[in-house]
Design an enzyme around this catalytic site. Structure first.
Site, mmCIF file in Angstrom:
data_model
loop_
_atom_site.group_PDB
_atom_site.id
_atom_site.type_symbol
_atom_site.label_atom_id
_atom_site.label_comp_id
_atom_site.label_asym_id
_atom_site.label_seq_id
_atom_site.Cartn_x
_atom_site.Cartn_y
_atom_site.Cartn_z
ATOM 1 N N ARG A 102 1.650 12.773 2.654
ATOM 2 C CA ARG A 102 1.043 11.984 1.565
ATOM 3 C C ARG A 102 0.095 12.836 0.726
ATOM 4 O O ARG A 102 -0.151 12.542 -0.424
ATOM 5 C CB ARG A 102 0.279 10.780 2.137
ATOM 6 C CG ARG A 102 1.192 9.739 2.752
ATOM 7 C CD ARG A 102 0.389 8.543 3.241
ATOM 8 N NE ARG A 102 0.864 8.096 4.549
ATOM 9 C CZ ARG A 102 0.165 7.351 5.403
ATOM 10 N NH1 ARG A 102 -1.060 6.974 5.093
ATOM 11 N NH2 ARG A 102 0.669 6.996 6.558
ATOM 12 N N GLU A 173 8.220 2.750 -2.316
ATOM 13 C CA GLU A 173 6.957 2.039 -2.537
ATOM 14 C C GLU A 173 5.952 2.909 -3.285
ATOM 15 O O GLU A 173 6.023 4.130 -3.224
ATOM 16 C CB GLU A 173 6.351 1.626 -1.173
ATOM 17 C CG GLU A 173 5.213 0.613 -1.313
ATOM 18 C CD GLU A 173 4.352 0.457 -0.050
ATOM 19 O OE1 GLU A 173 4.227 1.411 0.723
ATOM 20 O OE2 GLU A 173 3.794 -0.638 0.121
HETATM 21 C C1 8ZB Z 1 -1.624 0.702 4.342
HETATM 22 C C2 8ZB Z 1 -0.814 0.395 5.521
HETATM 23 C C3 8ZB Z 1 -1.604 0.254 6.785
HETATM 24 C C4 8ZB Z 1 -0.762 -0.343 7.883
HETATM 25 C C5 8ZB Z 1 0.415 0.682 9.576
HETATM 26 C C6 8ZB Z 1 -0.996 0.503 10.056
HETATM 27 C C7 8ZB Z 1 -1.460 -0.602 9.163
HETATM 28 C C8 8ZB Z 1 0.595 3.181 9.348
HETATM 29 C C9 8ZB Z 1 2.238 3.584 10.674
HETATM 30 C C10 8ZB Z 1 2.000 2.219 10.703
HETATM 31 C C11 8ZB Z 1 3.679 1.907 12.186
HETATM 32 C C12 8ZB Z 1 3.276 4.086 11.488
HETATM 33 N N1 8ZB Z 1 0.968 1.992 9.845
HETATM 34 N N2 8ZB Z 1 1.358 4.153 9.825
HETATM 35 N N3 8ZB Z 1 2.710 1.384 11.451
HETATM 36 N N4 8ZB Z 1 3.980 3.231 12.245
HETATM 37 N N5 8ZB Z 1 3.566 5.396 11.507
HETATM 38 O O1 8ZB Z 1 0.311 0.522 8.174
HETATM 39 O O2 8ZB Z 1 -1.021 0.170 11.420
HETATM 40 O O3 8ZB Z 1 -0.998 -1.829 9.657
#
Ligand code: 8ZB
Length: 488
Positions: A102, A173
């Site tokens: 990112r 996205e």
């Molecule tokens: C902005 C997004 C945040 C959300 C989830 C976080 C939170 C981030 C991963 C993921 C599963 C990942 N999140 N990275 N969920 N695998 N590698 O995005 O927990 O809910």
């Protein structure tokens, strides 16, 4: 935040795009494997059940609600297995990208891949798609059985778009505002908007060759007490910017705020407002859908309580007739979820959606009032943005952030005013306590003040920043929203 770059909302000329493309593809060695014609062939070869835009169109037509988790790990094989473990529980797949990618730090992502291999477990918080390159990403897309989207948080996502779209990912996205202001401290807004014009132009090129790739601006922004009009204005602007570059399949998003009536009104108004502004700008040949994000703020640690938060989101999304729901997990408070936790979030959401599928006729006056308020707010801010930009929405957005006309609560960007202050009313709906420089109409502000005063009376305390702090913590501490604390 003023940079030297003059930004305008105009379609990037082919010559500009092509010259820029050379540099983008040379910014990391896997860029050399990107070939537009080969990517186009891979996209054409996708069966329709693996095409994101087709899944969205079908859901919209049949009133179905698509479920999508978030998930991503460092290694090719593990990530593919994760996708295959999620596929039976969801309708469309994600690939969450790691934080190094990112930030365009591909060398550190490589180090993470190498160390993950040695450790036998993922040491990255997502899938480093640029490092895995066209070959790795193509293998992933070929193996999975459902449409697959790139989900990230990247201010300069040009190379990531080139690699993943060339590999057959069919949705992307992000946006120049929504992936900058809530994510970065000091990246000029005109720069990230310009980089996202490139991503949108790339999607536009696929569209011109008969390949419809879905674009989804990131709706929830900071995920913390964001009033619906604030995220709607960003979503509409990013939609307009995408349309100008030739994107024709747009999903506008909204993050659950917690009050059922306001959340339903917010998502329904988002669709209407999207059509209003897109059509006013002269577009009539686009496909518009919506996505509802389950609660993006702090979660309770207790998994049963977290599941209740998930179910409230599912209820709101279904009543709001969202095309898609982004699903949380009972592990939300503790970090990256396991496959099993992700399956649990999806199962709980599916159960709730199925149970209320025939009950979404909730069209009461309370919802209509909230829709009216949100629409008045969005129109007021959009008018000011267009005026600042002298009709140009890109220029207008940059000047709007500079002057605080657009202002996102709790955003880290130094170019964000941070003066707009939200607070919950007695029913947990988000109201505006301080407007800062956001030009909200007088009657709308009178409405907010009345609702806030009602809460202050009910709680026997003055409205203050303490109340805002309580509101930020309300759901993770599992107190009742907008009420004095009971037991946690
Ligand atoms: C902005 C997004 C945040 C959300 C989830 C976080 C939170 C981030 C991963 C993921 C599963 C990942 N999140 N990275 N969920 N695998 N590698 O995005 O927990 O809910």
């Amino acid at each position: 935040m003023t940079g030297t770059l003059e930004i305008t909302n105009s379609k990037l000329p082919d010559s500009v795009f092509d010259a820029e493309r050379e540099g983008v593809l040379q910014s990391w060695h896997t860029g050399a494997d990107v070939d537009f014609e080969a990517g186009l062939a891979r996209q054409h070869a996708l069966p329709s059940e693996k095409r994101f835009s087709a899944a969205l169109a079908d859901a919209d037509e049949t009133g179905k609600t698509l479920l999508q988790p978030r998930a991503g790990v460092a290694l090719q094989r593990e990530h593919t297995a994760l996708m295959e473990g999620l596929a039976p529980y969801c309708d469309v797949l994600p690939t969450t990208i790691d934080a190094y990618t990112r930030h365009n730090r591909y060398d550190e992502a490589q180090d993470g891949i190498d160390r993950s291999r040695a450790a036998g477990t993922s040491l990255l918080n997502g899938f480093p798609a640029v490092n895995h390159g066209v070959e790795g990403c193509t293998r992933l897309v070929e193996t999975v059985s459902k449409p697959i989207q790139v989900r990230h948080g990247t201010p300069d996502a040009r190379l990531l778009a080139e690699v993943t779209l060339s590999s057959g990912f069919s949705s992307y996205e992000g946006g120049g505002i929504s992936y900058n202001i809530p994510y970065a401290k000091n990246i000029p807004l005109e720069q990230s908007i310009r980089h996202w014009q490139y991503c949108d132009r790339l999607v536009g090129r696929f569209e011109e060759h008969g390949i419809r790739i879905n674009r989804e601006p990131f709706g929830p922004l900071t995920g913390t007490l964001v009033p619906p009009f604030v995220s709607h204005v960003v979503a509409i602007i990013e939609g307009l910017l995408a349309l100008e570059q030739g994107v024709r399949c747009i999903t506008l998003g909204y993050g659950q705020a917690g009050n059922l009536v306001q959340d339903v009104a917010a998502l329904r108004s988002l669709r209407r407002l999207g059509h209003h502004y897109f059509q006013n700008a002269g577009y009539d040949d686009y496909q518009l859908t919506t996505v509802f994000h389950q609660w993006m703020g702090g979660f309770p640690e207790d998994e049963a309580k977290a599941t209740a938060v998930i179910c409230l989101g599912a209820l709101a999304a279904k009543q709001a007739r969202a095309t898609k729901i982004i699903v949380k997990t009972p592990h939300e408070a503790s970090g990256i979820p396991s496959l099993e936790a992700n399956q649990a979030g999806l199962k709980a959401t599916r159960q709730m959606v199925n149970m209320i599928a025939d009950q979404n006729r909730n069209d009461g006056n309370e919802i209509l009032t909230e829709v009216e308020v949100i629409e008045a707010e969005v129109h007021a801010v959009m008018r000011a943005v267009l005026k600042l930009g002298k009709g140009d929405i890109a220029r207008g957005a940059v000047l709007a952030f500079e002057s605080g006309v657009m202002d996102i609560p709790f955003a880290p960007a130094i170019g964000n005013a941070g003066k707009l202050t939200p607070v919950r009313d007695n029913h947990g709906a988000l109201r505006i306590f301080e407007t800062g420089n956001v030009p909200l109409p007088k009657d709308v502000m009178a409405f907010h003040r009345d609702r806030i005063a009602e809460r202050a009376r009910s709680e026997g305390r003055e409205v203050s920043f303490d109340m805002v702090v309580d509101d930020v913590r309300a759901i993770s501490a599992s107190k009742l929203i907008g009420r004095p604390s009971v037991a946690a």
